[in-house]
Design an enzyme around this catalytic site. Structure first.
Site, PDB file in Angstrom:
ATOM      1  CG  ASP A 135      -2.084   0.970   1.056  1.00 25.43           C
ATOM      2  OD1 ASP A 135      -2.454   1.261  -0.097  1.00 25.43           O
ATOM      3  OD2 ASP A 135      -2.621   1.424   2.078  1.00 25.43           O
ATOM      4  CE1 TYR A 137      -0.528   8.558   4.539  1.00 24.31           C
ATOM      5  CE2 TYR A 137       1.667   9.502   4.516  1.00 24.31           C
ATOM      6  CZ  TYR A 137       0.393   9.442   5.047  1.00 24.31           C
ATOM      7  OH  TYR A 137       0.057  10.278   6.093  1.00 24.31           O
ATOM      8  CG  HIS A 142      -4.449  10.624   2.847  1.00 22.27           C
ATOM      9  ND1 HIS A 142      -5.525  10.567   3.706  1.00 22.27           N
ATOM     10  CD2 HIS A 142      -3.626   9.610   3.218  1.00 22.27           C
ATOM     11  CE1 HIS A 142      -5.357   9.561   4.549  1.00 22.27           C
ATOM     12  NE2 HIS A 142      -4.222   8.965   4.277  1.00 22.27           N
ATOM     13  CD  GLU A 208      -6.383   4.640   4.694  1.00 21.96           C
ATOM     14  OE1 GLU A 208      -5.758   3.770   4.065  1.00 21.96           O
ATOM     15  OE2 GLU A 208      -5.856   5.397   5.536  1.00 21.96           O
ATOM     16  CD  GLU A 210      -5.551   2.872  -0.238  1.00 20.65           C
ATOM     17  OE1 GLU A 210      -4.816   2.185  -0.979  1.00 20.65           O
ATOM     18  OE2 GLU A 210      -5.342   3.016   0.981  1.00 20.65           O
ATOM     19  CG  ASP A 242      -5.915   0.029   3.235  1.00 22.67           C
ATOM     20  OD1 ASP A 242      -5.992  -1.154   3.603  1.00 22.67           O
ATOM     21  OD2 ASP A 242      -4.944   0.770   3.500  1.00 22.67           O
ATOM     22  CE1 TYR A 253       1.180   7.378  15.170  1.00 23.96           C
ATOM     23  CE2 TYR A 253       2.663   7.342  13.304  1.00 23.96           C
ATOM     24  CZ  TYR A 253       2.057   8.028  14.326  1.00 23.96           C
ATOM     25  OH  TYR A 253       2.326   9.353  14.504  1.00 23.96           O
ATOM     26  CB  THR A 358      -6.248   7.829   1.555  1.00 26.00           C
ATOM     27  OG1 THR A 358      -6.154   6.761   2.483  1.00 26.00           O
ATOM     28  CG2 THR A 358      -7.594   8.507   1.677  1.00 26.00           C
TER      29      THR A 358
HETATM   30 CA    CA Z   1      -4.179   2.789   2.845  1.00 27.45          CA
END
Ligand code: CA
Length: 424
Positions: A135, A137, A142, A208, A210, A242, A253, A358
């Site tokens: 994935d 970014y 975003h 999200e 996507e 997502d 995170y 996103t």
């Molecule tokens: Ca994502």
């Protein structure tokens, strides 16, 4: 190179409903089954599915080097082994068969009811056996919005963002098909920022918006794919939700990025729209400043004009469109993503799935997640039934749709839809 099947003047003898996502210029691939048919490869046209295995059995797909097991298969991977050229030749042949002047199927003794089937009479299945899911970014808007909310509004974009198509390795096992319901995930959250974490159902469940692309086999381990070569290794695209548990994400995170906040489910649409079919909808990407490093430079148009929208449908009421965005807003394009992914020698394989990240636009109604739309819960979104949402509630269905239009030809992705059930 001219792709025959993309000719905007083509018409089909199959009746296509007005504003269908699936005219003869689209011809996306999927896997379907029914009471009478095992899982197999199908191509969508209007409100019908063309059974490619039956076509093959009746001798309509000769001279394409295909075998029965390419088409009588519960995944597209084996067929995709024929690569870009093989898939292009197959799509061109299907386009011929469905063109208004072609009488081959009409000449079939016994009719073609077993070859061209109403989509209402079949079930869809996961089209690809996904090996790896990555994935990215890649939306500047975003990344900026998230940076403003979680870190520092003055330095919302981290220093590496304008230099690297940032990404991470996701989880392939929980990528699910449109229509599959999911249970609200549970995990560690910290309702009291000063207190200890607690184990509980996620309270800030988010989508999200996507897209994702699906790859052919790449090059051997150690070799890289250039931006110029990249599209040769991309089979097609899907809509992709997502799912994200924001409260679990906030706590977990640091320092390695999201883990359980993202790996419980990601939903994809059932029909893979080929990158070939999307060629007429190419547009320029946003200007990149600072100038990117040499391996990320590219020539020509590498982005696509794909209009996207997201709806929330609470139980027993109508849906509300809460976001309208466009794939063309993405700062980093798919060719750059693939070039970056492989620049260190990482190999990609047939059936890998790469999420765009996103897709947010510049305006608040184009933000691609609830986190941004409701600005971390401070600006609830009003729905047509009078209720409000800060995040996704139990029994809400989230629906994403996407299509491209140019010169009167519209090709689309259908939808990806999933309902949130209460936590188990
Ligand atoms: Ca994502």
């Amino acid at each position: 190179m001219e792709i025959k099947a993309n000719n905007p003047n083509l018409k089909s003898w199959v009746k296509i409903p007005e504003n269908s996502d699936f005219p003869i210029q689209n011809l996306p691939f999927g896997i379907f089954y029914s009471d009478k048919k095992s899982k197999r490869v199908g191509v969508r046209i209007g409100d019908h599915v063309l059974d490619l295995f039956e076509l093959y059995q009746n001798g309509f797909l000769n001279n394409l080097n295909l075998s029965a097991s390419d088409l009588n298969n519960s995944f597209l991977n084996k067929l995709m082994g024929h690569g870009k050229t093989g898939m292009r030749n197959l799509r061109d042949r299907i386009s011929d068969l469905l063109s208004i002047d072609n009488i081959e199927l009409h000449s079939l003794e016994g009719g073609f009811d077993n070859i061209l089937i109403p989509v209402s009479s079949v079930q869809m299945s996961m089209p690809v056996n996904i090996g790896d899911y990555t994935d990215f970014y890649s939306s500047k808007e975003h990344a900026t919005n998230v940076g403003m909310m979680f870190r520092d509004p003055a330095n919302a974009l981290l220093p590496n963002w304008l230099w690297i198509p940032v990404g991470y390795h996701g989880r392939a096992s929980s990528v699910i098909l449109s229509g599959v319901d999911i249970h609200r995930p549970k995990g560690q959250i910290k309702p009291d920022p000063q207190g200890d974490p607690v184990f509980a159902p996620c309270r800030n469940l988010d989508f999200e918006l996507e897209t994702a692309f699906i790859t052919f086999d790449g090059k051997p381990l150690g070799q890289s794919i250039s931006t110029e070569e990249a599209e040769h290794f991309i089979f097609g695209m899907v809509l992709f939700n997502d799912w994200s548990a924001r409260d679990i994400q906030t706590w977990e995170y640091v320092p390695l990025g999201p883990f359980l906040a993202k790996n419980f489910a990601s939903s994809m649409s059932a029909w893979i729209v080929t990158l070939d079919a999307l060629q007429p909808y190419k547009v320029d990407s946003p200007k990149q400043d600072p100038e990117v490093l040499a391996y990320l430079k590219f020539e020509g148009k590498k982005s696509y004009n794909i209009e996207l929208e997201v709806s929330i449908k609470p139980e027993n009421t109508e849906e509300t469109v809460i976001c309208r965005s466009n794939f063309k807003y993405m700062y980093w394009n798919m060719s750059q993503q693939l070039a970056h992914h492989t620049v260190n020698g990482c190999n990609i394989r047939n059936g890998d799935l790469m999420g765009s990240g996103t897709i947010s636009g510049a305006t608040p109604d184009s933000f691609g997640s609830m986190l941004e739309l409701a600005w971390k819960g401070t600006k609830p979104i009003a729905l047509v039934d009078g209720s409000e949402r800060k995040f996704i509630q139990d029994n809400d269905t989230v629906i994403m749709r996407g299509h491209s239009v140019k010169g009167g030809v519209r090709i689309g992705f259908g939808e990806v839809r999933s309902k949130i059930l209460p936590a188990l």
